[in-house]
Write a protein that holds these residues in place. Structure first.
Motif, PDB file in Angstrom:
ATOM      1  N   ALA A 121      48.353  61.595  18.112  1.00  0.00           N
ATOM      2  CA  ALA A 121      48.034  60.954  16.832  1.00  0.00           C
ATOM      3  C   ALA A 121      49.331  60.535  16.161  1.00  0.00           C
ATOM      4  O   ALA A 121      50.321  61.282  16.184  1.00  0.00           O
ATOM      5  CB  ALA A 121      47.287  61.926  15.930  1.00  0.00           C
ATOM      6  N   TYR A 122      49.356  59.353  15.591  1.00  0.00           N
ATOM      7  CA  TYR A 122      50.575  58.901  14.922  1.00  0.00           C
ATOM      8  C   TYR A 122      50.275  57.827  13.892  1.00  0.00           C
ATOM      9  O   TYR A 122      49.222  57.201  13.904  1.00  0.00           O
ATOM     10  CB  TYR A 122      51.605  58.406  15.937  1.00  0.00           C
ATOM     11  CG  TYR A 122      51.182  57.192  16.725  1.00  0.00           C
ATOM     12  CD1 TYR A 122      50.478  57.333  17.903  1.00  0.00           C
ATOM     13  CD2 TYR A 122      51.480  55.907  16.279  1.00  0.00           C
ATOM     14  CE1 TYR A 122      50.073  56.220  18.638  1.00  0.00           C
ATOM     15  CE2 TYR A 122      51.085  54.790  17.005  1.00  0.00           C
ATOM     16  CZ  TYR A 122      50.376  54.967  18.181  1.00  0.00           C
ATOM     17  OH  TYR A 122      49.966  53.876  18.888  1.00  0.00           O
ATOM     18  N   ARG A 123      51.253  57.656  12.997  1.00  0.00           N
ATOM     19  CA  ARG A 123      51.166  56.582  12.000  1.00  0.00           C
ATOM     20  C   ARG A 123      51.757  55.323  12.630  1.00  0.00           C
ATOM     21  O   ARG A 123      52.927  55.332  13.029  1.00  0.00           O
ATOM     22  CB  ARG A 123      51.980  56.936  10.755  1.00  0.00           C
ATOM     23  CG  ARG A 123      51.493  58.190  10.054  1.00  0.00           C
ATOM     24  CD  ARG A 123      52.401  58.457   8.862  1.00  0.00           C
ATOM     25  NE  ARG A 123      52.082  59.721   8.208  1.00  0.00           N
ATOM     26  CZ  ARG A 123      52.858  60.290   7.293  1.00  0.00           C
ATOM     27  NH1 ARG A 123      53.999  59.716   6.942  1.00  0.00           N
ATOM     28  NH2 ARG A 123      52.515  61.432   6.740  1.00  0.00           N
ATOM     29  N   PRO A 124      51.000  54.237  12.698  1.00  0.00           N
ATOM     30  CA  PRO A 124      51.483  53.079  13.459  1.00  0.00           C
ATOM     31  C   PRO A 124      52.649  52.353  12.819  1.00  0.00           C
ATOM     32  O   PRO A 124      53.360  51.629  13.486  1.00  0.00           O
ATOM     33  CB  PRO A 124      50.261  52.165  13.537  1.00  0.00           C
ATOM     34  CG  PRO A 124      49.352  52.622  12.475  1.00  0.00           C
ATOM     35  CD  PRO A 124      49.659  54.048  12.169  1.00  0.00           C
ATOM     36  N   ALA A 156      46.494  53.760  27.048  1.00  0.00           N
ATOM     37  CA  ALA A 156      45.507  54.793  26.690  1.00  0.00           C
ATOM     38  C   ALA A 156      44.090  54.375  27.104  1.00  0.00           C
ATOM     39  O   ALA A 156      43.762  53.196  27.081  1.00  0.00           O
ATOM     40  CB  ALA A 156      45.549  55.034  25.187  1.00  0.00           C
ATOM     41  N   ASN A 157      43.285  55.372  27.468  1.00  0.00           N
ATOM     42  CA  ASN A 157      41.886  55.086  27.834  1.00  0.00           C
ATOM     43  C   ASN A 157      41.054  54.828  26.594  1.00  0.00           C
ATOM     44  O   ASN A 157      40.072  54.111  26.636  1.00  0.00           O
ATOM     45  CB  ASN A 157      41.293  56.278  28.602  1.00  0.00           C
ATOM     46  CG  ASN A 157      42.121  56.625  29.807  1.00  0.00           C
ATOM     47  OD1 ASN A 157      43.275  57.031  29.664  1.00  0.00           O
ATOM     48  ND2 ASN A 157      41.577  56.436  30.984  1.00  0.00           N
ATOM     49  N   GLU A 158      41.422  55.478  25.501  1.00  0.00           N
ATOM     50  CA  GLU A 158      40.708  55.273  24.235  1.00  0.00           C
ATOM     51  C   GLU A 158      41.723  55.140  23.111  1.00  0.00           C
ATOM     52  O   GLU A 158      42.673  55.931  23.044  1.00  0.00           O
ATOM     53  CB  GLU A 158      39.829  56.478  23.895  1.00  0.00           C
ATOM     54  CG  GLU A 158      38.450  56.500  24.497  1.00  0.00           C
ATOM     55  CD  GLU A 158      37.526  55.402  23.983  1.00  0.00           C
ATOM     56  OE1 GLU A 158      37.877  54.692  23.014  1.00  0.00           O
ATOM     57  OE2 GLU A 158      36.448  55.246  24.576  1.00  0.00           O
ATOM     58  N   ILE A 159      41.518  54.157  22.247  1.00  0.00           N
ATOM     59  CA  ILE A 159      42.321  54.116  21.017  1.00  0.00           C
ATOM     60  C   ILE A 159      41.347  54.304  19.862  1.00  0.00           C
ATOM     61  O   ILE A 159      40.390  53.546  19.711  1.00  0.00           O
ATOM     62  CB  ILE A 159      43.058  52.777  20.858  1.00  0.00           C
ATOM     63  CG1 ILE A 159      44.017  52.586  22.032  1.00  0.00           C
ATOM     64  CG2 ILE A 159      43.818  52.738  19.536  1.00  0.00           C
ATOM     65  CD1 ILE A 159      45.005  51.459  21.859  1.00  0.00           C
ATOM     66  N   VAL A 160      41.557  55.359  19.112  1.00  0.00           N
ATOM     67  CA  VAL A 160      40.660  55.654  17.994  1.00  0.00           C
ATOM     68  C   VAL A 160      41.401  55.335  16.702  1.00  0.00           C
ATOM     69  O   VAL A 160      42.519  55.806  16.504  1.00  0.00           O
ATOM     70  CB  VAL A 160      40.254  57.153  18.027  1.00  0.00           C
ATOM     71  CG1 VAL A 160      39.352  57.487  16.874  1.00  0.00           C
ATOM     72  CG2 VAL A 160      39.589  57.491  19.356  1.00  0.00           C
ATOM     73  N   ARG A 161      40.779  54.525  15.862  1.00  0.00           N
ATOM     74  CA  ARG A 161      41.411  54.194  14.570  1.00  0.00           C
ATOM     75  C   ARG A 161      40.445  54.599  13.467  1.00  0.00           C
ATOM     76  O   ARG A 161      39.539  53.836  13.127  1.00  0.00           O
ATOM     77  CB  ARG A 161      41.712  52.695  14.489  1.00  0.00           C
ATOM     78  CG  ARG A 161      42.737  52.242  15.506  1.00  0.00           C
ATOM     79  CD  ARG A 161      43.204  50.821  15.249  1.00  0.00           C
ATOM     80  NE  ARG A 161      44.218  50.421  16.221  1.00  0.00           N
ATOM     81  CZ  ARG A 161      43.965  49.769  17.359  1.00  0.00           C
ATOM     82  NH1 ARG A 161      42.738  49.432  17.675  1.00  0.00           N
ATOM     83  NH2 ARG A 161      44.940  49.467  18.191  1.00  0.00           N
ATOM     84  N   PRO A 162      40.598  55.813  12.931  1.00  0.00           N
ATOM     85  CA  PRO A 162      39.667  56.259  11.888  1.00  0.00           C
ATOM     86  C   PRO A 162      39.649  55.253  10.730  1.00  0.00           C
ATOM     87  O   PRO A 162      40.709  54.831  10.259  1.00  0.00           O
ATOM     88  CB  PRO A 162      40.233  57.601  11.429  1.00  0.00           C
ATOM     89  CG  PRO A 162      41.186  58.020  12.490  1.00  0.00           C
ATOM     90  CD  PRO A 162      41.678  56.776  13.170  1.00  0.00           C
ATOM     91  N   ALA A 164      44.167  59.530  28.599  1.00  0.00           N
ATOM     92  CA  ALA A 164      44.928  59.628  27.347  1.00  0.00           C
ATOM     93  C   ALA A 164      44.116  59.008  26.219  1.00  0.00           C
ATOM     94  O   ALA A 164      43.459  57.986  26.401  1.00  0.00           O
ATOM     95  CB  ALA A 164      46.258  58.919  27.484  1.00  0.00           C
ATOM     96  N   ILE A 165      44.165  59.665  25.071  1.00  0.00           N
ATOM     97  CA  ILE A 165      43.516  59.143  23.867  1.00  0.00           C
ATOM     98  C   ILE A 165      44.605  58.984  22.811  1.00  0.00           C
ATOM     99  O   ILE A 165      45.456  59.869  22.661  1.00  0.00           O
ATOM    100  CB  ILE A 165      42.459  60.137  23.318  1.00  0.00           C
ATOM    101  CG1 ILE A 165      41.423  60.481  24.377  1.00  0.00           C
ATOM    102  CG2 ILE A 165      41.800  59.589  22.062  1.00  0.00           C
ATOM    103  CD1 ILE A 165      40.473  61.607  23.959  1.00  0.00           C
ATOM    104  N   VAL A 166      44.561  57.880  22.104  1.00  0.00           N
ATOM    105  CA  VAL A 166      45.528  57.677  21.038  1.00  0.00           C
ATOM    106  C   VAL A 166      44.759  57.570  19.720  1.00  0.00           C
ATOM    107  O   VAL A 166      43.743  56.884  19.652  1.00  0.00           O
ATOM    108  CB  VAL A 166      46.330  56.388  21.334  1.00  0.00           C
ATOM    109  CG1 VAL A 166      46.894  55.801  20.079  1.00  0.00           C
ATOM    110  CG2 VAL A 166      47.436  56.672  22.334  1.00  0.00           C
ATOM    111  N   VAL A 167      45.211  58.302  18.712  1.00  0.00           N
ATOM    112  CA  VAL A 167      44.583  58.216  17.387  1.00  0.00           C
ATOM    113  C   VAL A 167      45.605  57.588  16.444  1.00  0.00           C
ATOM    114  O   VAL A 167      46.674  58.156  16.224  1.00  0.00           O
ATOM    115  CB  VAL A 167      44.175  59.616  16.866  1.00  0.00           C
ATOM    116  CG1 VAL A 167      43.481  59.506  15.516  1.00  0.00           C
ATOM    117  CG2 VAL A 167      43.272  60.329  17.871  1.00  0.00           C
TER     118      VAL A 167
END
Ligand SMILES: Nc1ncnc2c1ncn2[C@@H]1O[C@H](COP(=O)(O)OP(=O)(O)OP(=O)(O)O)[C@@H](O)[C@H]1O
Ligand SMILES: [Mg+2]
Length: 464
Positions: free
Chosen positions: A271-274, A288-294, A119-122
């Protein structure tokens, strides 16, 4: 810096790929890509922009063509290289400064072959670039032969139980042949027909004992594991955008699924707004395996965007001034959505990117953008304003007929106004009725008188 439109480059790449996979006709390729023939021809002839979802679907369709044509599997790293998907480099006019984020997602996608479900979370504030990133992850998945299925949450459908899952899986399932469908719904997955709205064949199957959430999970297990003579197991990417607006049932199902990804050729990306958290989303993020925070864009990226945005009208060929760019960076916070709209506002005011004009950038803040958006809407006249406000209340995916009726416009007139609103970059020129961006919808919604808002909310739904 001379601005160059990247779209033709993307079209040329897709045409090259089409030739490489045996030159299927446009109609065949459109069908295999799951894109309407009319949309395919409009995009490829330059009438519409090739959005990243379109690119992902067509790449998927090309891979299917290669498989159907009995070609040796395409060499994916080379293919990626040859395609240089928009977004990979700043120079190609795609998104900027996301190579690191995309590479981390690509590593996760590469694990799918080894059935390393993940799982990846953006995560990020409105306008920071989550949807752009997600669309590119879908394209990257398609190039790797992973089928990307996607859905976007929206405020209107929040109370429709399993609504998001239905969109995510339902269309894909209904595209399968009868025999494949039977395989998909075998065993514990039988009951998954119910939330997907597919009639259940008469049976007293023990699966009736199993909850819908679990049945949907088994449907995905079947889709990614059962190999039949006519159907190879499929690696899937489930891409969920705006997950903060998902209905509770879909969200709980995703949490259930994320807990059980091990051993499946499946990647879930959300992808979601925190700042609009649902407890289930917080729990998914923890696993999640990856948390991406642009990150906000840097001053270098801002300089490129200013140069493109203000250089486009044939104005200055020279580099924009540093103080001007610094002011843009400061007032936009490096948020790409606000940057783009501030640029559009600057363009309309005839601003040139010089040191002398830098103080004027202070009048283009996100707050100004919201006021400007409503002014732009006002300048389009009463009919356009009424239509846009009605669509803002009804939410994305509403029918134009219904919106026209509530706005008190004849359908032909509503269509004409819709086109004008698309040209003003307020509404989106795509297959469903929607705004160009959720932030635009929010700005227009917030500007409506509360009483008008509730009248529209309370109006009867579309007749079926
Ligand atoms: N890295 C980037 N470089 C340049 N432009 C970008 C970048 N990321 C996004 N954009 C542009 O900024 C705008 C907003 O991006 P996007 O829609 O992806 O934001 P978002 O985080 O999904 O917002 P929301 O939470 O409201 O859905 C779009 O016009 C997009 O094309
Ligand atoms: Mg988004």
């Amino acid at each position: 810096m001379v601005y160059s439109d990247p779209d033709d480059h993307v079209r040329r790449q897709l045409r090259t790929l089409q030739r490489v996979v045996g030159n299927p006709t446009d109609a065949v390729l459109a069908r295999r890509s799951g894109v309407a023939a009319a949309t395919f021809s409009e995009v490829m002839s330059g009438k519409r922009r090739p959005r990243a979802e379109f690119v992902a679907k067509v790449i998927s369709g090309c891979l299917v063509s290669a498989r159907v044509g009995g070609q040796a599997p395409l060499d994916e790293p080379n293919l990626l290289d040859a395609l240089r998907l928009p977004g990979h480099t700043a120079a190609d006019g795609g998104i900027l400064e996301r190579d690191g984020d995309l590479s981390r997602c690509s590593v996760v996608l590469d694990g799918v072959r080894a059935r390393a479900g993940a799982a990846i979370v953006v995560e990020g504030v409105a306008g920071i670039g989550k949807s752009e990133l997600l669309a590119r992850v879908c394209a990257e998945a398609a190039v790797r032969g992973i089928v990307p299925l996607s859905v976007r949450g929206n405020q209107r459908d929040r109370t429709t139980a399993f609504g998001a899952v239905r969109t995510l899986l339902g269309r894909w399932v209904s595209g399968r042949g009868a025999e494949e469908r039977r395989t998909l719904f075998t065993g514990a997955a039988a009951l998954a027909r119910v939330p997907l709205g597919i009639p259940h064949p008469r049976s007293s199957h023990p699966a009736a004992m199993i909850g819908l959430t679990e049945a949907l999970y088994w449907l995905v297990v079947n889709a990614t594991s059962l190999v039949g003579p006519r159907r190879p197991a499929e690696a899937l990417l489930l891409a969920v955008d705006d997950a903060h607006w998902l209905d509770d049932e879909s969200l709980n199902w995703l949490e259930f699924l994320v807990d059980r990804l091990a051993g499946l050729p499946l990647v879930v990306v959300l992808a979601y707004r925190p700042h609009e958290p649902a407890p289930a989303l917080t729990r998914i993020a923890l696993r999640a395996n990856e948390i991406v925070r642009p990150l906000p864009l840097s001053q270098d990226a801002v300089r490129i965007l200013v140069s493109r945005g203000l250089g486009r009208r044939g104005a200055p060929a020279r580099e924009p001034d540093e103080a001007f760019c610094a002011a843009f960076r400061q007032h936009s916070g490096g948020n790409p959505f606000y940057l783009r709209w501030m640029l559009s506002l600057a363009c309309e005011r005839g601003l040139t990117p010089t040191a002398a004009a830098a103080p004027e950038v202070g009048d283009l803040t996100p707050r100004h953008v919201v006021v400007y958006l409503n002014e732009r809407l006002g300048s389009l006249g009463d009919a356009a304003r009424r239509l846009a406000q009605t669509i803002a209340v009804l939410g994305p995916g509403s029918s134009l007929e219904h919106a026209a009726r509530l706005a008190g416009l004849p359908l032909d007139e509503a269509k004409r106004q819709y086109d004008r609103l698309c040209r003003a970059a307020i509404l989106a020129d795509k297959s469903t009725v929607d705004f160009w961006h959720p932030i635009i919808r929010g700005a227009i919604y917030d500007d409506i008188e509360p009483s008008t808002r509730s009248d529209t909310h309370l109006a009867p739904g579309p007749s079926t």
